[in-house]
Design a protein around this motif. Structure first.
Motif, PDB file in Angstrom:
ATOM      1  N   ALA A  77      44.095  38.841  16.056  1.00 46.24           N
ATOM      2  CA  ALA A  77      42.755  38.253  16.034  1.00 46.24           C
ATOM      3  C   ALA A  77      42.113  38.338  17.419  1.00 46.24           C
ATOM      4  CB  ALA A  77      42.825  36.805  15.559  1.00 46.24           C
ATOM      5  N   TYR A  78      42.900  38.044  18.462  1.00 49.49           N
ATOM      6  CA  TYR A  78      42.394  38.123  19.835  1.00 49.49           C
ATOM      7  C   TYR A  78      41.971  39.550  20.174  1.00 49.49           C
ATOM      8  CZ  TYR A  78      42.376  38.034  24.951  1.00 49.49           C
ATOM      9  OH  TYR A  78      42.019  38.157  26.270  1.00 49.49           O
ATOM     10  N   LEU A  79      42.808  40.494  19.816  1.00 44.86           N
ATOM     11  CA  LEU A  79      42.500  41.887  20.153  1.00 44.86           C
ATOM     12  C   LEU A  79      41.284  42.372  19.368  1.00 44.86           C
ATOM     13  CD1 LEU A  79      46.140  43.254  20.368  1.00 44.86           C
ATOM     14  CD2 LEU A  79      44.542  42.912  22.269  1.00 44.86           C
ATOM     15  N   ASP A  80      41.201  42.005  18.102  1.00 40.06           N
ATOM     16  CA  ASP A  80      40.049  42.400  17.296  1.00 40.06           C
ATOM     17  C   ASP A  80      38.759  41.876  17.918  1.00 40.06           C
ATOM     18  OD1 ASP A  80      39.201  43.660  14.660  1.00 40.06           O
ATOM     19  OD2 ASP A  80      38.270  41.684  14.513  1.00 40.06           O
ATOM     20  N   ALA A  81      38.808  40.637  18.408  1.00 42.66           N
ATOM     21  CA  ALA A  81      37.622  40.038  19.039  1.00 42.66           C
ATOM     22  C   ALA A  81      37.274  40.732  20.354  1.00 42.66           C
ATOM     23  CB  ALA A  81      37.868  38.552  19.286  1.00 42.66           C
ATOM     24  N   ASN A  82      38.235  41.468  20.926  1.00 46.06           N
ATOM     25  CA  ASN A  82      37.994  42.202  22.163  1.00 46.06           C
ATOM     26  C   ASN A  82      37.814  43.704  21.929  1.00 46.06           C
ATOM     27  OD1 ASN A  82      38.259  40.484  24.830  1.00 46.06           O
ATOM     28  ND2 ASN A  82      39.652  39.581  23.327  1.00 46.06           N
ATOM     29  N   GLY A  83      37.471  44.057  20.699  1.00 50.17           N
ATOM     30  CA  GLY A  83      37.121  45.454  20.436  1.00 50.17           C
ATOM     31  C   GLY A  83      38.293  46.353  20.119  1.00 50.17           C
ATOM     32  N   LEU A  84      39.428  45.731  19.745  1.00 49.39           N
ATOM     33  CA  LEU A  84      40.618  46.525  19.402  1.00 49.39           C
ATOM     34  C   LEU A  84      41.041  46.230  17.963  1.00 49.39           C
ATOM     35  CD1 LEU A  84      41.084  45.563  22.678  1.00 49.39           C
ATOM     36  CD2 LEU A  84      42.819  47.330  22.349  1.00 49.39           C
ATOM     37  N   PRO A  85      40.458  46.939  17.008  1.00 51.52           N
ATOM     38  CA  PRO A  85      40.748  46.650  15.601  1.00 51.52           C
ATOM     39  C   PRO A  85      42.120  47.163  15.166  1.00 51.52           C
ATOM     40  CG  PRO A  85      39.277  48.537  15.780  1.00 51.52           C
ATOM     41  CD  PRO A  85      39.460  48.014  17.181  1.00 51.52           C
ATOM     42  N   LEU A  86      42.690  46.451  14.204  1.00 49.64           N
ATOM     43  CA  LEU A  86      43.949  46.882  13.585  1.00 49.64           C
ATOM     44  C   LEU A  86      43.757  48.233  12.908  1.00 49.64           C
ATOM     45  CD1 LEU A  86      46.871  46.163  12.582  1.00 49.64           C
ATOM     46  CD2 LEU A  86      45.757  45.176  10.557  1.00 49.64           C
ATOM     47  N   VAL A  87      44.719  49.125  13.077  1.00 44.33           N
ATOM     48  CA  VAL A  87      44.620  50.416  12.395  1.00 44.33           C
ATOM     49  C   VAL A  87      45.810  50.658  11.463  1.00 44.33           C
ATOM     50  CG1 VAL A  87      45.643  51.680  14.337  1.00 44.33           C
ATOM     51  CG2 VAL A  87      44.205  52.891  12.715  1.00 44.33           C
TER      52      VAL A  87
ATOM     53  N   LEU B  36      51.107  62.118  24.159  1.00 46.45           N
ATOM     54  CA  LEU B  36      51.338  60.670  24.226  1.00 46.45           C
ATOM     55  C   LEU B  36      50.440  59.957  23.223  1.00 46.45           C
ATOM     56  CD1 LEU B  36      51.500  60.367  28.108  1.00 46.45           C
ATOM     57  CD2 LEU B  36      53.310  59.614  26.553  1.00 46.45           C
ATOM     58  N   HIS B  37      50.997  59.001  22.500  1.00 49.22           N
ATOM     59  CA  HIS B  37      50.248  58.301  21.446  1.00 49.22           C
ATOM     60  C   HIS B  37      49.938  56.858  21.771  1.00 49.22           C
ATOM     61  CE1 HIS B  37      50.173  55.900  17.612  1.00 49.22           C
ATOM     62  NE2 HIS B  37      49.224  56.766  17.348  1.00 49.22           N
ATOM     63  N   HIS B  38      50.935  56.080  22.201  1.00 48.72           N
ATOM     64  CA  HIS B  38      50.689  54.660  22.422  1.00 48.72           C
ATOM     65  C   HIS B  38      51.642  54.087  23.468  1.00 48.72           C
ATOM     66  CE1 HIS B  38      53.981  54.205  19.360  1.00 48.72           C
ATOM     67  NE2 HIS B  38      54.339  53.227  20.167  1.00 48.72           N
ATOM     68  N   ILE B  39      51.275  52.896  23.964  1.00 46.18           N
ATOM     69  CA  ILE B  39      52.213  52.065  24.711  1.00 46.18           C
ATOM     70  C   ILE B  39      52.354  50.767  23.937  1.00 46.18           C
ATOM     71  CG2 ILE B  39      51.741  53.155  26.928  1.00 46.18           C
ATOM     72  CD1 ILE B  39      50.017  50.844  27.708  1.00 46.18           C
ATOM     73  N   ALA B  40      53.551  50.192  23.984  1.00 51.44           N
ATOM     74  CA  ALA B  40      53.864  49.039  23.133  1.00 51.44           C
ATOM     75  C   ALA B  40      54.237  47.817  23.959  1.00 51.44           C
ATOM     76  CB  ALA B  40      55.012  49.380  22.187  1.00 51.44           C
ATOM     77  N   PHE B  41      53.904  46.662  23.417  1.00 46.56           N
ATOM     78  CA  PHE B  41      54.216  45.370  24.012  1.00 46.56           C
ATOM     79  C   PHE B  41      55.006  44.544  23.004  1.00 46.56           C
ATOM     80  CE2 PHE B  41      50.482  46.919  26.126  1.00 46.56           C
ATOM     81  CZ  PHE B  41      50.598  46.499  27.440  1.00 46.56           C
ATOM     82  N   GLN B  42      56.017  43.847  23.513  1.00 43.41           N
ATOM     83  CA  GLN B  42      56.796  42.927  22.674  1.00 43.41           C
ATOM     84  C   GLN B  42      56.066  41.593  22.673  1.00 43.41           C
ATOM     85  OE1 GLN B  42      59.844  44.501  21.725  1.00 43.41           O
ATOM     86  NE2 GLN B  42      59.920  42.995  20.088  1.00 43.41           N
ATOM     87  N   ILE B  43      55.721  41.094  21.515  1.00 43.65           N
ATOM     88  CA  ILE B  43      54.922  39.854  21.439  1.00 43.65           C
ATOM     89  C   ILE B  43      55.535  38.883  20.423  1.00 43.65           C
ATOM     90  CG2 ILE B  43      52.783  41.000  22.129  1.00 43.65           C
ATOM     91  CD1 ILE B  43      53.108  40.030  18.532  1.00 43.65           C
ATOM     92  N   GLN B  44      55.012  37.670  20.423  1.00 43.44           N
ATOM     93  CA  GLN B  44      55.289  36.692  19.368  1.00 43.44           C
ATOM     94  C   GLN B  44      53.939  36.201  18.851  1.00 43.44           C
ATOM     95  OE1 GLN B  44      58.318  35.527  17.973  1.00 43.44           O
ATOM     96  NE2 GLN B  44      59.126  37.317  19.064  1.00 43.44           N
ATOM     97  N   GLY B  45      53.860  35.928  17.552  1.00 41.91           N
ATOM     98  CA  GLY B  45      52.609  35.411  16.987  1.00 41.91           C
ATOM     99  C   GLY B  45      51.652  36.533  16.638  1.00 41.91           C
ATOM    100  N   MET B  46      52.087  37.400  15.757  1.00 41.45           N
ATOM    101  CA  MET B  46      51.319  38.618  15.463  1.00 41.45           C
ATOM    102  C   MET B  46      49.877  38.320  15.043  1.00 41.45           C
ATOM    103  SD  MET B  46      51.477  41.964  15.327  1.00 41.45           S
ATOM    104  CE  MET B  46      53.096  42.716  15.033  1.00 41.45           C
ATOM    105  N   GLN B  47      49.685  37.373  14.133  1.00 43.33           N
ATOM    106  CA  GLN B  47      48.326  37.158  13.614  1.00 43.33           C
ATOM    107  C   GLN B  47      47.366  36.725  14.709  1.00 43.33           C
ATOM    108  OE1 GLN B  47      48.779  39.080  10.775  1.00 43.33           O
ATOM    109  NE2 GLN B  47      46.891  37.917  10.432  1.00 43.33           N
ATOM    110  N   ASP B  48      47.811  35.804  15.572  1.00 48.82           N
ATOM    111  CA  ASP B  48      46.950  35.346  16.665  1.00 48.82           C
ATOM    112  C   ASP B  48      46.622  36.481  17.625  1.00 48.82           C
ATOM    113  OD1 ASP B  48      47.007  32.846  15.592  1.00 48.82           O
ATOM    114  OD2 ASP B  48      48.360  31.986  17.094  1.00 48.82           O
ATOM    115  N   LYS B  49      47.613  37.302  17.928  1.00 49.90           N
ATOM    116  CA  LYS B  49      47.387  38.420  18.861  1.00 49.90           C
ATOM    117  C   LYS B  49      46.403  39.415  18.254  1.00 49.90           C
ATOM    118  CE  LYS B  49      50.657  36.945  21.664  1.00 49.90           C
ATOM    119  NZ  LYS B  49      50.321  36.164  22.853  1.00 49.90           N
TER     120      LYS B  49
END
Lengths: 148, 148
Positions: B109-119, B94-107
């Protein structure tokens, strides 16, 4: 067998080392309340079997409801289990996906015949679970959940 | 941010070495038709970035629709990617679970601030995806999917 597992995934589960810390982190990211942590029943109630032998395996569990799917966090807390085995071999990571089924024995026989042997089973209040080792056949562990 | 990822998991994905073989095995176990295998777009179209650099990464993909969730099989077929990295480090799993979102840049930025960097990120026909490295914070890689 038609639709042997049905066609609905109901759970995705992650093995963690510290369920309280990881529950808080998930709650923050999801924007949801921190869920209660529950502890699985002792072996006398759960009748846990791991690789064909009774096991004292227990775990702490926490759930986030995400539409049709619950995200389950699992922290093994003693006894031989697929949870501890996974943690030892792979560290904190995704462990299984689960399907809600009826007719546990028939499903397990079908899966065994398709290269997915039973690895762990047990009872919970209102139902029972079984993990089958799909790591070779499907590249993932599957869980079957049968509610009465 | 309220409900930063929404509360609906839409995809669970497994990295495999031989997508044709594993698609057949999954179809047999699920009692579903063998799905078509598709190949991700070349870098010129997908604008793939991996760890901040353009990447020629491509993959073969196959999907089973299981209610709200699609089960995705991914076979990396060249170029540096989170897919190949996972296969090299963990084997088929298993590699990942995915979420359908809107507003990619804001999401992101929020995740990066919570310790989840873009890869890794890229475009597909009708939308875009991004993987964030939640292996430390959440014990799993997350994918964001944004359809136009």
């Amino acid at each position: 067998m038609d639709n042997p597992l049905g066609t609905t995934v109901t759970q995705v589960a992650i093995i963690v080392r510290d369920i309280e810390a990881k529950s808080r982190a998930w709650a923050q990211v999801l924007g949801l309340p921190v869920p209660a942590v529950i502890v699985t029943d002792p072996v006398e109630l759960a009748q846990t079997e791991y690789r064909g032998q009774p096991s004292s395996a227990r775990a702490k569990l926490a759930f986030f409801q995400l539409g049709q799917v619950s995200l389950e966090l699992i922290e093994p807390i003693g006894g031989p289990s697929t949870w501890q085995e996974h943690l030892d071999a792979h560290g904190e990571s995704l462990h299984h996906i689960a399907f809600q089924i009826q007719g546990m024995q028939d499903k397990l026989a079908y899966l065994d015949a398709n290269g997915l042997p039973l690895v762990q089973r047990g009872e919970y209040k209102g139902g029972r679970y079984a993990y089958v080792d799909g790591t070779q056949a499907l590249s993932v562990v599957l869980e079957l959940l049968e509610n009465d």
